[in-house]
Scaffold this motif. Structure first.
Motif: not given
Length: 232
Positions: A13-41
């Motif tokens: 939602q805050h990523t500038m380049w995401a809005s620039m991608l073609a729909p099929e490229h953005m879908q690949k990004v959604r499918d393959e990007v993962t997320e991790r939680f990193v605690p302070a420190g």
């Protein structure tokens, strides 16, 4: 560092380049990007690690730094929501050359090298974004040499705060920044007490306002040119 399963749409939602991608490229990004939680420190990555991902801040606050042979910590940059980093090491295929630490609880997006290379090969807008980001980061690192070697602590705090407001490096930054004086000290390489003194001076110059739990920028151009701006 733990894996998180939040809404994939919120990762960009805050990523500038995401809005620039073609729909099929953005879908690949959604499918393959993962997320991790990193605690302070905790470390997101360490100097010398293999570089297998491009990383972005979903929310939180990261510091990029290194320790010199003399034991001095050198802070290169900080990343807020929407900021992505590590493209240089990916492009050069070299080990990580810096540490990245979470200054507060942070969620980090991880784009695999294969996805990053796919966007390089298939998306002109993504390549343009990277050119602008690399240019912005080069300008920031050149200025950091000046901050460390030539500027007094007050000016260093002013310029380091101003550097946090860049559309390519920290696109989600608003003029109201939730940041502690200890965190300001970290990114400016000064003590918390010295950061407090600098903030009092900058507030007196009407460049910012110190709020509870953060600051509000009143004159961004003034921060960027401090102290010249206040001497006019």
């Amino acid at each position: 560092m733990t894996t998180s399963n939040s809404d994939p749409e919120l990762r960009f939602q805050h990523t500038m380049w995401a809005s620039m991608l073609a729909p099929e490229h953005m879908q690949k990004v959604r499918d393959e990007v993962t997320e991790r939680f990193v605690p302070a420190g905790a470390f997101v990555c360490r100097k010398g690690d293999p570089v297998d991902h491009w990383m972005g801040v979903i929310d939180g606050f990261l510091k990029m730094s290194s320790i010199s042979p003399e034991g001095k910590t050198v802070t290169f940059s900080c990343m807020l929501a929407g900021g992505w980093f590590g493209e240089g090491s990916l492009l050069k295929t070299e080990p990580r050359r810096y540490d990245v630490v979470a200054l507060r609880d942070t969620r980090v997006a991880f784009m695999p090298r294969t996805t990053f290379n796919y966007l390089l090969d298939h998306s002109i807008p993504f390549n343009r974004f990277l050119l602008h980001q690399l240019n912005a980061r080069l300008g920031l690192f050149i200025s950091l040499v000046e901050y460390d070697r030539m500027l007094d602590p007050d000016t260093r705090v002013a310029r380091c705060l101003a550097a946090m407001f860049h559309p390519y490096l920290n696109p989600a930054s608003s003029m109201q920044l939730q940041i502690s004086q200890e965190e300001i000290g970290y990114i400016s390489s000064v003590s918390r007490q010295r950061a407090n003194q600098a903030l009092q001076l900058l507030e007196k110059k009407q460049l910012l306002r110190v709020d509870y739990g953060g600051i509000t920028i009143l004159n961004l151009d003034g921060l960027r040119s401090f102290p010249q701006e206040t001497e006019r």
